[in-house]
Design a protein around this motif. Structure first.
Motif, PDB file in Angstrom:
ATOM      1  N   ARG A 196       0.826  -1.212   0.000  1.00 46.97           N
ATOM      2  CA  ARG A 196       0.000   0.000   0.000  1.00 46.97           C
ATOM      3  C   ARG A 196       0.859   1.261   0.000  1.00 46.97           C
ATOM      4  O   ARG A 196       0.578   2.208  -0.743  1.00 46.97           O
ATOM      5  CB  ARG A 196      -0.936  -0.016   1.209  1.00 46.97           C
ATOM      6  CG  ARG A 196      -1.792   1.242   1.341  1.00 46.97           C
ATOM      7  CD  ARG A 196      -2.758   1.127   2.499  1.00 46.97           C
ATOM      8  NE  ARG A 196      -2.068   0.792   3.748  1.00 46.97           N
ATOM      9  CZ  ARG A 196      -1.436   1.699   4.503  1.00 46.97           C
ATOM     10  NH1 ARG A 196      -1.384   2.982   4.124  1.00 46.97           N
ATOM     11  NH2 ARG A 196      -0.843   1.333   5.620  1.00 46.97           N
ATOM     12  N   LEU A 197       1.894   1.296   0.828  1.00 39.28           N
ATOM     13  CA  LEU A 197       2.742   2.486   0.893  1.00 39.28           C
ATOM     14  C   LEU A 197       3.481   2.722  -0.426  1.00 39.28           C
ATOM     15  O   LEU A 197       3.707   3.868  -0.831  1.00 39.28           O
ATOM     16  CB  LEU A 197       3.752   2.358   2.036  1.00 39.28           C
ATOM     17  CG  LEU A 197       3.192   2.463   3.452  1.00 39.28           C
ATOM     18  CD1 LEU A 197       4.301   2.255   4.478  1.00 39.28           C
ATOM     19  CD2 LEU A 197       2.516   3.807   3.679  1.00 39.28           C
ATOM     20  N   VAL A 198       3.858   1.637  -1.098  1.00 43.10           N
ATOM     21  CA  VAL A 198       4.594   1.754  -2.364  1.00 43.10           C
ATOM     22  C   VAL A 198       3.665   2.128  -3.507  1.00 43.10           C
ATOM     23  O   VAL A 198       3.989   2.989  -4.338  1.00 43.10           O
ATOM     24  CB  VAL A 198       5.335   0.434  -2.677  1.00 43.10           C
ATOM     25  CG1 VAL A 198       5.894   0.462  -4.094  1.00 43.10           C
ATOM     26  CG2 VAL A 198       6.446   0.199  -1.666  1.00 43.10           C
ATOM     27  N   SER A 199       2.486   1.497  -3.569  1.00 47.81           N
ATOM     28  CA  SER A 199       1.615   1.674  -4.735  1.00 47.81           C
ATOM     29  C   SER A 199       0.560   2.770  -4.557  1.00 47.81           C
ATOM     30  O   SER A 199       0.006   3.269  -5.538  1.00 47.81           O
ATOM     31  CB  SER A 199       0.912   0.350  -5.066  1.00 47.81           C
ATOM     32  OG  SER A 199       0.104  -0.070  -3.974  1.00 47.81           O
ATOM     33  N   GLN A 200       0.287   3.145  -3.303  1.00 47.69           N
ATOM     34  CA  GLN A 200      -0.755   4.142  -3.074  1.00 47.69           C
ATOM     35  C   GLN A 200      -0.281   5.263  -2.145  1.00 47.69           C
ATOM     36  O   GLN A 200      -0.891   5.532  -1.107  1.00 47.69           O
ATOM     37  CB  GLN A 200      -1.997   3.469  -2.473  1.00 47.69           C
ATOM     38  CG  GLN A 200      -2.600   2.377  -3.322  1.00 47.69           C
ATOM     39  CD  GLN A 200      -3.754   1.674  -2.629  1.00 47.69           C
ATOM     40  OE1 GLN A 200      -4.460   2.248  -1.793  1.00 47.69           O
ATOM     41  NE2 GLN A 200      -3.956   0.414  -2.968  1.00 47.69           N
ATOM     42  N   PRO A 201       0.787   5.929  -2.479  1.00 45.70           N
ATOM     43  CA  PRO A 201       1.246   7.037  -1.627  1.00 45.70           C
ATOM     44  C   PRO A 201       0.308   8.232  -1.752  1.00 45.70           C
ATOM     45  O   PRO A 201      -0.425   8.368  -2.746  1.00 45.70           O
ATOM     46  CB  PRO A 201       2.630   7.367  -2.194  1.00 45.70           C
ATOM     47  CG  PRO A 201       2.533   6.990  -3.636  1.00 45.70           C
ATOM     48  CD  PRO A 201       1.648   5.764  -3.670  1.00 45.70           C
ATOM     49  N   GLU A 202       0.308   9.087  -0.762  1.00 42.57           N
ATOM     50  CA  GLU A 202      -0.436  10.342  -0.875  1.00 42.57           C
ATOM     51  C   GLU A 202       0.192  11.194  -1.971  1.00 42.57           C
ATOM     52  O   GLU A 202       1.415  11.206  -2.148  1.00 42.57           O
ATOM     53  CB  GLU A 202      -0.395  11.115   0.455  1.00 42.57           C
ATOM     54  CG  GLU A 202      -1.049  10.409   1.627  1.00 42.57           C
ATOM     55  CD  GLU A 202      -0.947  11.239   2.903  1.00 42.57           C
ATOM     56  OE1 GLU A 202      -0.632  12.448   2.812  1.00 42.57           O
ATOM     57  OE2 GLU A 202      -1.155  10.670   3.985  1.00 42.57           O
ATOM     58  N   ASP A 203      -0.644  11.893  -2.717  1.00 44.99           N
ATOM     59  CA  ASP A 203      -0.093  12.798  -3.738  1.00 44.99           C
ATOM     60  C   ASP A 203       0.673  13.942  -3.083  1.00 44.99           C
ATOM     61  O   ASP A 203       1.698  14.389  -3.591  1.00 44.99           O
ATOM     62  CB  ASP A 203      -1.227  13.367  -4.593  1.00 44.99           C
ATOM     63  CG  ASP A 203      -1.826  12.320  -5.523  1.00 44.99           C
ATOM     64  OD1 ASP A 203      -1.098  11.390  -5.918  1.00 44.99           O
ATOM     65  OD2 ASP A 203      -3.027  12.424  -5.834  1.00 44.99           O
ATOM     66  N   PHE A 204       0.164  14.381  -1.926  1.00 43.82           N
ATOM     67  CA  PHE A 204       0.814  15.511  -1.240  1.00 43.82           C
ATOM     68  C   PHE A 204       0.516  15.399   0.255  1.00 43.82           C
ATOM     69  O   PHE A 204      -0.606  15.144   0.668  1.00 43.82           O
ATOM     70  CB  PHE A 204       0.297  16.841  -1.767  1.00 43.82           C
ATOM     71  CG  PHE A 204       0.734  18.033  -0.975  1.00 43.82           C
ATOM     72  CD1 PHE A 204       2.042  18.480  -1.035  1.00 43.82           C
ATOM     73  CD2 PHE A 204      -0.167  18.702  -0.145  1.00 43.82           C
ATOM     74  CE1 PHE A 204       2.458  19.579  -0.286  1.00 43.82           C
ATOM     75  CE2 PHE A 204       0.240  19.809   0.601  1.00 43.82           C
ATOM     76  CZ  PHE A 204       1.547  20.247   0.522  1.00 43.82           C
ATOM     77  N   HIS A 205       1.542  15.572   1.076  1.00 44.54           N
ATOM     78  CA  HIS A 205       1.398  15.563   2.522  1.00 44.54           C
ATOM     79  C   HIS A 205       1.954  16.882   3.068  1.00 44.54           C
ATOM     80  O   HIS A 205       3.146  17.166   2.925  1.00 44.54           O
ATOM     81  CB  HIS A 205       2.143  14.383   3.136  1.00 44.54           C
ATOM     82  CG  HIS A 205       1.873  14.210   4.603  1.00 44.54           C
ATOM     83  ND1 HIS A 205       0.982  13.274   5.091  1.00 44.54           N
ATOM     84  CD2 HIS A 205       2.373  14.868   5.690  1.00 44.54           C
ATOM     85  CE1 HIS A 205       0.950  13.358   6.402  1.00 44.54           C
ATOM     86  NE2 HIS A 205       1.788  14.312   6.797  1.00 44.54           N
ATOM     87  N   SER A 206       1.102  17.675   3.708  1.00 45.99           N
ATOM     88  CA  SER A 206       1.535  18.978   4.193  1.00 45.99           C
ATOM     89  C   SER A 206       2.218  18.865   5.550  1.00 45.99           C
ATOM     90  O   SER A 206       1.733  18.180   6.450  1.00 45.99           O
ATOM     91  CB  SER A 206       0.328  19.908   4.322  1.00 45.99           C
ATOM     92  OG  SER A 206       0.749  21.165   4.867  1.00 45.99           O
TER      93      SER A 206
END
Length: 223
Positions: free
Chosen positions: A208-218
């Motif tokens: 999940r972390l590899v294939s579905q990262p957040e587009d942007f994390h503030s």
């Protein structure tokens, strides 16, 4: 002539006597200095650790969500997030978005100390240790004031903050956080403790972390 010659020998002896005394004095001083240096060398060897032992660490193991206690600090990881982009602040304090062709791994860490305050050091920072032995320092793309580096870790209080790593995707499965205290010149710190924390990055979690990262994390809350 005999009287004159005898007079010359008497004068020579008078001149040579102080020189002889000075020579003996120099030899005594040199001998004492040599003994002092030898004693200092023995003293230094008594308290100097072998090369292979210097920098050794006492490693304490733990897992995400649990507290790892050492003699100098206690630490826990509460969450791990991945993102393609984060923000930081420029010299004027303005929020600026930064991206990566790899991934940003954001590790939420809390720490406390039993006795003395401490602050993380950029010279000996916590690192991300991959399953195959690679080590990644926190990224320099993020201003340290937005991370745990900006916090003083105080006795009796838990200080929380992020550690942000920029890593390739293949570094994430099986990665651990290696948390270390700031370096010290004290001999006892040659055996400074470190905490190795299993981040639980295996199976579905790693995928999940590899294939579905957040587009942007503030990180600043301003973007």
């Amino acid at each position: 002539m005999a009287v004159t010659h005898a007079g010359i020998r008497t004068e020579d002896r008078a001149e040579q006597a102080p020189r002889a005394r000075r020579g003996v004095t120099r030899r005594l001083v040199a001998g004492m200095a040599g003994l002092a240096l030898a004693a200092a060398a023995v003293y230094a060897q008594t308290f100097t650790l072998p090369y292979e032992q210097r920098g050794s660490a006492l490693t304490y193991q733990g897992r995400i969500g649990g507290i790892v206690e050492t003699s100098r600090f206690s630490v826990k990881v509460t969450s791990v997030t991945s993102a393609r982009a984060v923000d930081t602040t420029d010299l004027g304090g303005k929020a600026v978005k930064v991206g990566t062709s790899n991934l940003f791994l954001l590790v939420d860490v809390s720490a406390t100390t039993p006795r003395e305050p401490m602050q993380l050091s950029e010279l000996t920072p916590p690192v991300l240790l991959t399953a195959d032995g690679r080590r990644y320092k926190p990224t320099d793309k993020v201003d340290k004031t937005l991370t745990l580096f900006n916090k003083w870790i105080q006795p009796g209080f838990w200080s929380a903050g992020l550690l942000v790593f920029e890593v390739p995707k293949d570094a994430i499965p099986g990665a651990r956080l290696v948390f270390v205290p700031p370096d010290s010149l004290m001999v006892s710190d040659s055996f400074a403790p470190e905490a190795q924390i299993d981040l639980g990055l295996s199976g579905a979690t790693a995928t999940r972390l590899v294939s579905q990262p957040e587009d942007f994390h503030s990180l600043t809350g301003k973007s």
